[in-house]
Design a protein around this motif. Structure first.
Motif, PDB file in Angstrom:
ATOM      1  N   ILE A   1      24.117 -80.861  -8.189  1.00  0.00           N
ATOM      2  CA  ILE A   1      25.472 -80.367  -8.388  1.00  0.00           C
ATOM      3  C   ILE A   1      25.816 -79.292  -7.362  1.00  0.00           C
ATOM      4  CG2 ILE A   1      25.554 -80.957 -10.825  1.00  0.00           C
ATOM      5  CD1 ILE A   1      24.916 -78.077 -11.516  1.00  0.00           C
ATOM      6  N   GLY A   2      27.075 -79.288  -6.943  1.00  0.00           N
ATOM      7  CA  GLY A   2      27.548 -78.305  -5.981  1.00  0.00           C
ATOM      8  C   GLY A   2      29.006 -77.989  -6.222  1.00  0.00           C
ATOM      9  N   ALA A   3      29.453 -76.869  -5.665  1.00  0.00           N
ATOM     10  CA  ALA A   3      30.854 -76.467  -5.804  1.00  0.00           C
ATOM     11  C   ALA A   3      31.245 -75.614  -4.606  1.00  0.00           C
ATOM     12  CB  ALA A   3      31.070 -75.690  -7.105  1.00  0.00           C
ATOM     13  N   THR A   4      32.538 -75.577  -4.340  1.00  0.00           N
ATOM     14  CA  THR A   4      33.078 -74.762  -3.254  1.00  0.00           C
ATOM     15  C   THR A   4      34.219 -73.912  -3.781  1.00  0.00           C
ATOM     16  OG1 THR A   4      34.620 -76.515  -2.601  1.00  0.00           O
ATOM     17  CG2 THR A   4      32.474 -76.476  -1.491  1.00  0.00           C
ATOM     18  N   GLY A   5      34.412 -72.766  -3.159  1.00  0.00           N
ATOM     19  CA  GLY A   5      35.498 -71.878  -3.556  1.00  0.00           C
ATOM     20  C   GLY A   5      35.742 -70.817  -2.496  1.00  0.00           C
ATOM     21  N   GLY A   6      36.806 -70.080  -2.680  1.00  0.00           N
ATOM     22  CA  GLY A   6      37.171 -69.078  -1.695  1.00  0.00           C
ATOM     23  C   GLY A   6      36.326 -67.827  -1.753  1.00  0.00           C
ATOM     24  N   THR A   7      35.713 -67.571  -2.888  1.00  0.00           N
ATOM     25  CA  THR A   7      34.929 -66.358  -3.052  1.00  0.00           C
ATOM     26  C   THR A   7      33.667 -66.629  -3.864  1.00  0.00           C
ATOM     27  OG1 THR A   7      34.918 -64.150  -4.096  1.00  0.00           O
ATOM     28  CG2 THR A   7      36.385 -65.790  -5.029  1.00  0.00           C
ATOM     29  N   ALA A   8      32.625 -65.855  -3.594  1.00  0.00           N
ATOM     30  CA  ALA A   8      31.357 -66.036  -4.306  1.00  0.00           C
ATOM     31  C   ALA A   8      31.457 -65.653  -5.773  1.00  0.00           C
ATOM     32  CB  ALA A   8      30.266 -65.204  -3.632  1.00  0.00           C
ATOM     33  N   ARG A   9      32.529 -65.011  -6.181  1.00  0.00           N
ATOM     34  CA  ARG A   9      32.674 -64.594  -7.580  1.00  0.00           C
ATOM     35  C   ARG A   9      32.713 -65.778  -8.539  1.00  0.00           C
ATOM     36  NH1 ARG A   9      37.894 -60.914  -7.561  1.00  0.00           N
ATOM     37  NH2 ARG A   9      38.526 -62.630  -6.188  1.00  0.00           N
ATOM     38  N   HIS A  10      33.029 -66.964  -8.022  1.00  0.00           N
ATOM     39  CA  HIS A  10      33.128 -68.143  -8.885  1.00  0.00           C
ATOM     40  C   HIS A  10      31.842 -68.968  -8.904  1.00  0.00           C
ATOM     41  CE1 HIS A  10      37.339 -67.424  -9.518  1.00  0.00           C
ATOM     42  NE2 HIS A  10      37.623 -67.542  -8.236  1.00  0.00           N
ATOM     43  N   SER A  11      30.768 -68.460  -8.325  1.00  0.00           N
ATOM     44  CA  SER A  11      29.555 -69.267  -8.174  1.00  0.00           C
ATOM     45  C   SER A  11      28.949 -69.693  -9.515  1.00  0.00           C
ATOM     46  CB  SER A  11      28.514 -68.511  -7.354  1.00  0.00           C
ATOM     47  OG  SER A  11      28.157 -67.293  -7.984  1.00  0.00           O
ATOM     48  N   LEU A  12      29.157 -68.900 -10.563  1.00  0.00           N
ATOM     49  CA  LEU A  12      28.559 -69.238 -11.859  1.00  0.00           C
ATOM     50  C   LEU A  12      29.235 -70.429 -12.534  1.00  0.00           C
ATOM     51  CD1 LEU A  12      27.721 -65.755 -13.412  1.00  0.00           C
ATOM     52  CD2 LEU A  12      26.147 -67.471 -12.513  1.00  0.00           C
ATOM     53  N   VAL A  13      30.298 -70.955 -11.927  1.00  0.00           N
ATOM     54  CA  VAL A  13      30.935 -72.138 -12.496  1.00  0.00           C
ATOM     55  C   VAL A  13      29.933 -73.290 -12.614  1.00  0.00           C
ATOM     56  CG1 VAL A  13      31.732 -73.064 -10.275  1.00  0.00           C
ATOM     57  CG2 VAL A  13      32.967 -73.639 -12.357  1.00  0.00           C
ATOM     58  N   LEU A  14      28.963 -73.315 -11.702  1.00  0.00           N
ATOM     59  CA  LEU A  14      27.967 -74.383 -11.738  1.00  0.00           C
ATOM     60  C   LEU A  14      27.105 -74.320 -12.986  1.00  0.00           C
ATOM     61  CD1 LEU A  14      27.010 -74.308  -7.972  1.00  0.00           C
ATOM     62  CD2 LEU A  14      27.944 -76.294  -9.183  1.00  0.00           C
ATOM     63  N   GLU A  15      26.848 -73.104 -13.461  1.00  0.00           N
ATOM     64  CA  GLU A  15      25.974 -72.938 -14.616  1.00  0.00           C
ATOM     65  C   GLU A  15      26.719 -72.939 -15.942  1.00  0.00           C
ATOM     66  OE1 GLU A  15      22.889 -73.245 -14.040  1.00  0.00           O
ATOM     67  OE2 GLU A  15      23.132 -73.144 -11.863  1.00  0.00           O
ATOM     68  N   HIS A  16      27.959 -72.478 -15.951  1.00  0.00           N
ATOM     69  CA  HIS A  16      28.666 -72.421 -17.240  1.00  0.00           C
ATOM     70  C   HIS A  16      29.582 -73.613 -17.472  1.00  0.00           C
ATOM     71  CE1 HIS A  16      32.781 -71.452 -15.966  1.00  0.00           C
ATOM     72  NE2 HIS A  16      32.335 -70.481 -15.210  1.00  0.00           N
ATOM     73  N   ALA A  17      29.792 -74.452 -16.450  1.00  0.00           N
ATOM     74  CA  ALA A  17      30.690 -75.593 -16.636  1.00  0.00           C
ATOM     75  C   ALA A  17      30.073 -76.910 -16.163  1.00  0.00           C
ATOM     76  CB  ALA A  17      32.013 -75.345 -15.902  1.00  0.00           C
ATOM     77  N   VAL A  18      29.619 -76.957 -14.905  1.00  0.00           N
ATOM     78  CA  VAL A  18      29.174 -78.233 -14.342  1.00  0.00           C
ATOM     79  C   VAL A  18      27.829 -78.674 -14.921  1.00  0.00           C
ATOM     80  CG1 VAL A  18      28.675 -79.513 -12.235  1.00  0.00           C
ATOM     81  CG2 VAL A  18      30.441 -77.739 -12.213  1.00  0.00           C
ATOM     82  N   ARG A  19      26.839 -77.788 -14.935  1.00  0.00           N
ATOM     83  CA  ARG A  19      25.525 -78.171 -15.463  1.00  0.00           C
ATOM     84  C   ARG A  19      25.599 -78.585 -16.940  1.00  0.00           C
ATOM     85  NH1 ARG A  19      20.576 -77.446 -13.267  1.00  0.00           N
ATOM     86  NH2 ARG A  19      21.327 -75.892 -11.788  1.00  0.00           N
ATOM     87  N   PRO A  20      26.314 -77.847 -17.800  1.00  0.00           N
ATOM     88  CA  PRO A  20      26.411 -78.293 -19.194  1.00  0.00           C
ATOM     89  C   PRO A  20      27.057 -79.668 -19.348  1.00  0.00           C
ATOM     90  CG  PRO A  20      27.000 -75.976 -19.035  1.00  0.00           C
ATOM     91  CD  PRO A  20      26.890 -76.485 -17.632  1.00  0.00           C
ATOM     92  N   MET A  21      28.020 -79.997 -18.487  1.00  0.00           N
ATOM     93  CA  MET A  21      28.650 -81.314 -18.586  1.00  0.00           C
ATOM     94  C   MET A  21      27.631 -82.418 -18.321  1.00  0.00           C
ATOM     95  SD  MET A  21      31.796 -83.012 -16.420  1.00  0.00           S
ATOM     96  CE  MET A  21      30.750 -83.462 -15.018  1.00  0.00           C
ATOM     97  N   PHE A  22      26.813 -82.249 -17.285  1.00  0.00           N
ATOM     98  CA  PHE A  22      25.813 -83.277 -16.980  1.00  0.00           C
ATOM     99  C   PHE A  22      24.686 -83.279 -18.005  1.00  0.00           C
ATOM    100  CE2 PHE A  22      27.840 -83.142 -12.755  1.00  0.00           C
ATOM    101  CZ  PHE A  22      28.077 -84.500 -12.609  1.00  0.00           C
TER     102      PHE A  22
END
Length: 219
Positions: free
Chosen positions: A120-141
């Motif tokens: 899983i990977g994600a892109t964004g304008g700022t590093a502040r959103h990096s936890l989206v992978l752990e609180h949204a994407v990983r739980p979905m999979f």
């Protein structure tokens, strides 16, 4: 677990980037390349097939409303569910994955990704959103019973510069580590073609009656 001997593998890449070119697609390509290189080191030839969700946006809306996939979207779904491994990358909007990304995975049949290795990977304008992978994407999979690689890769705008890409735990290092993890997970399983029975039925040949969908609480 011992890796399987050399065999052809397929990596499906799902990119939910909206632009062309897209930093989301760029990250997806780099992750796929890292996994392919690691699989080559393990003795496995690898085919990479990319699904650009922006190309299927209208069909995904139709499929969400009707419960039926067709044409190019059906091919994309079969590519993803029939792959040995998956690279899935989304842009971040409002602190979560994009609607396009979620819509595609909502269309997959229950159990169709069970046991499938996914990076899983994600892109964004700022590093502040990096936890989206752990609180949204990983739980979905996890809910879909896929096997997510331990390293998730987030790339902020500054990561694409020469300073951010290198160095300790820079983007290049994270991509290589994640690609190696996906390769190990893929190599540890029998090839997808060996797991599918020759007489497997086409799930679209016998669609669920509309009355049954209503009775099961379809929304």
């Amino acid at each position: 677990m011992t890796a399987q001997p050399a065999a052809g593998r397929t990596i499906a890449v799902v990119s939910a980037g909206l632009g062309q070119p897209s930093s989301t697609r760029l990250l997806a390509d780099r992750l796929a390349a890292a996994a392919t290189a690691a699989l080559r080191d393990l003795g496995a030839d690898t085919e990479v097939v990319t699904v650009e969700l922006r190309d299927h946006a209208r069909q995904m809306v139709d499929a969400t409303l009707t419960g039926f996939t067709a044409g190019a979207l059906r091919d994309a779904v079969e590519t993803v569910t029939g792959a040995d491994g998956l690279v899935a990358v989304t842009p971040v909007f409002n602190a979560s994955f994009s609607g396009l990304f979620k819509m595609f995975f909502d269309l997959l049949e229950r159990g169709s990704l069970e046991g499938v290795p996914v990076l899983i990977g994600a892109t964004g304008g700022t590093a502040r959103h990096s936890l989206v992978l752990e609180h949204a994407v990983r739980p979905m999979f996890a809910y879909m019973r896929a096997v997510a690689a331990p390293t998730a890769v987030y790339a902020a705008s500054e990561d694409w510069g020469s300073a951010g890409a290198g160095g300790a735990d820079g983007l290049t290092e994270r991509v290589a580590r994640a690609g190696g993890e996906l390769a190990s997970l893929v190599a540890a399983r029998p090839p997808a073609r060996d797991r599918r029975g020759a007489g497997d039925a086409d799930p679209y040949e016998d669609p669920v009656p509309f009355e049954r969908l209503l009775a099961s609480g379809g929304q």
